[in-house]
Design an enzyme around this catalytic site. Structure first.
Site: not given
Length: 392
Positions: A80, A82, A113, A145-146, A172, A368
């Site tokens: 992903h 994003d 990520d 995805e987020e 992921d 994150h």
């Protein structure tokens, strides 16, 4: 350009571009997607297919896939584009979008990520030996995805791109040893709570009902009730219990000397597969009702996201067996399977009886976070695993 320099150069090009979804205050993934397409063009890959869709904000959310080979089966790597927002930039040692490379580590928002997966996929395409391939190679570059996957993997699945006999890896999640394969995920439940009291002057609390205080009291009550109600453990999962975390909190009052009459906050719940998600929501709604009967005020609960854990058995799927074999041959380690609390693309594929393994060699507890990073050696090492599967 050798592999390490390619990774560094590519990281600077794509990780410097913010790709935060509109729901989180960003402009989406389009600029990052365009730069990735530029890189593919430079490598001679022009046979990609675009699956672009406009979201509820009117923002174009890009997805595209590239597939190479003429075999019956395809090894898919799904990544992903994003990221989550950078957060408090004061907590970063460097600007989160000014890619910093030091001691073999790449620092940037989205570096791990899912920038590591993006860089791994692009390096694999750069090194691909068409004469050695025994499987097709497919790469899917995906948005959203987020924030729910509506404009990303769910959209691609609706186009029947992935087949039940394909071999699918979602890079992921993983561990530093790279010998853990994730084959199961918890159910995901995102909840919004709107607490209503009665606004008033801070010097006259007897005339008001403080929604902020009511929220705080409810969260304490709620936390105790959740952990008593959902107390099962499953040692296959990391962590082994269901988790319930208050996360986002919306602004309530502009000034200090007013008692807020409304307070809004959110919960992220990851519930073990042993629980029926619909029944869990009913139990949680009863907790809300019981609390308001005793404490006054009103609490509205809205389900923002509800994704039950699929019961699909991955243990003996072809991709898990091939990953285990490759990890043992390349890394010299026995691989084991686990379940996780994080939600990945794999859950949506498994729900449709399409086996998908989640695997990578990566720094854990890093996504994150401020000063997020990935390791160049992990990217180069993971490419060798994919090459083993493709060429044998």
């Amino acid at each position: 350009m050798d592999d390490e320099e390619f990774v560094k150069n590519t990281a600077r090009r794509i990780l410097s571009i913010p790709a935060v979804s509109p729901e989180n205050g960003g402009n989406g993934e389009l600029k990052k997607a365009e730069e990735i397409l530029n890189i593919l063009d430079e490598m001679g890959y022009k046979n990609y297919e675009k699956y672009y869709v406009d979201d509820n904000f009117g923002v174009t959310r890009p997805n595209f896939v590239i597939k190479t080979g003429n075999f019956e089966k395809t090894l898919w790597i799904i990544v992903h584009m994003d990221t989550v927002p950078a957060g408090d930039v004061k907590l970063w040692a460097h600007d989160p979008y000014d890619v910093h490379i030091e001691n073999g580590n790449i620092y940037a928002r989205g570096a791990e990520d899912n920038g590591q997966g993006l860089l791994t996929a692009l390096l694999l395409l750069k090194k691909l030996d068409l004469n050695k391939m025994r499987l097709n190679l497919g790469i899917a570059f995906v948005s959203d995805e987020e924030t729910g996957n509506t404009y990303g993997i769910k959209y691609l699945i609706s186009k029947n791109i992935f087949k039940p006999d394909d071999l699918i890896v979602v890079p992921d999640a993983g561990t530093e040893d790279g010998n853990i394969i994730e084959t199961a995920e918890k159910s995901v439940l995102w909840l919004k709570f709107t607490v209503r009291g009665r606004q008033g002057h801070a010097s006259m609390p007897q005339e008001a009902l403080n929604a902020f205080r009511l929220s705080s009291k409810f969260i304490t009550f709620f936390d105790d009730e959740l952990h008593k109600t959902f107390s099962i453990e499953n040692k296959m999962f990391i962590p082994s219990v269901s988790t319930f975390e208050p996360t986002k909190h919306e602004k309530n009052i502009d000034n200090i000397n007013t008692i807020p009459g409304e307070d809004i906050f959110y919960y992220d719940c990851r519930i073990l597969p042993g629980y029926n998600l619909e029944e869990a929501i009913e139990n949680i709604q009863k907790m809300v009702t019981d609390f308001t009967k005793k404490n006054g005020g009103e609490i509205d609960m809205d389900v923002i996201e509800s994704e039950p854990s699929p019961s699909f058995n991955m243990e003996n799927s072809e991709i898990v067996l091939k990953l285990k074999d490759a990890i043992e041959k390349i890394k010299g380690k026995k691989a084991m399977t686990v379940g996780i609390g994080g939600s990945t693309f794999a859950a949506f594929l498994r729900a449709r009886n399409i086996p998908a393994a989640v695997w990578s060699t990566t720094v854990i507890e890093n996504a994150h976070m401020p000063n997020e990073f990935c390791r160049i050696d992990d990217i180069i090492g993971d490419v060798k695993i994919y090459e083993y599967i493709l060429y044998n």
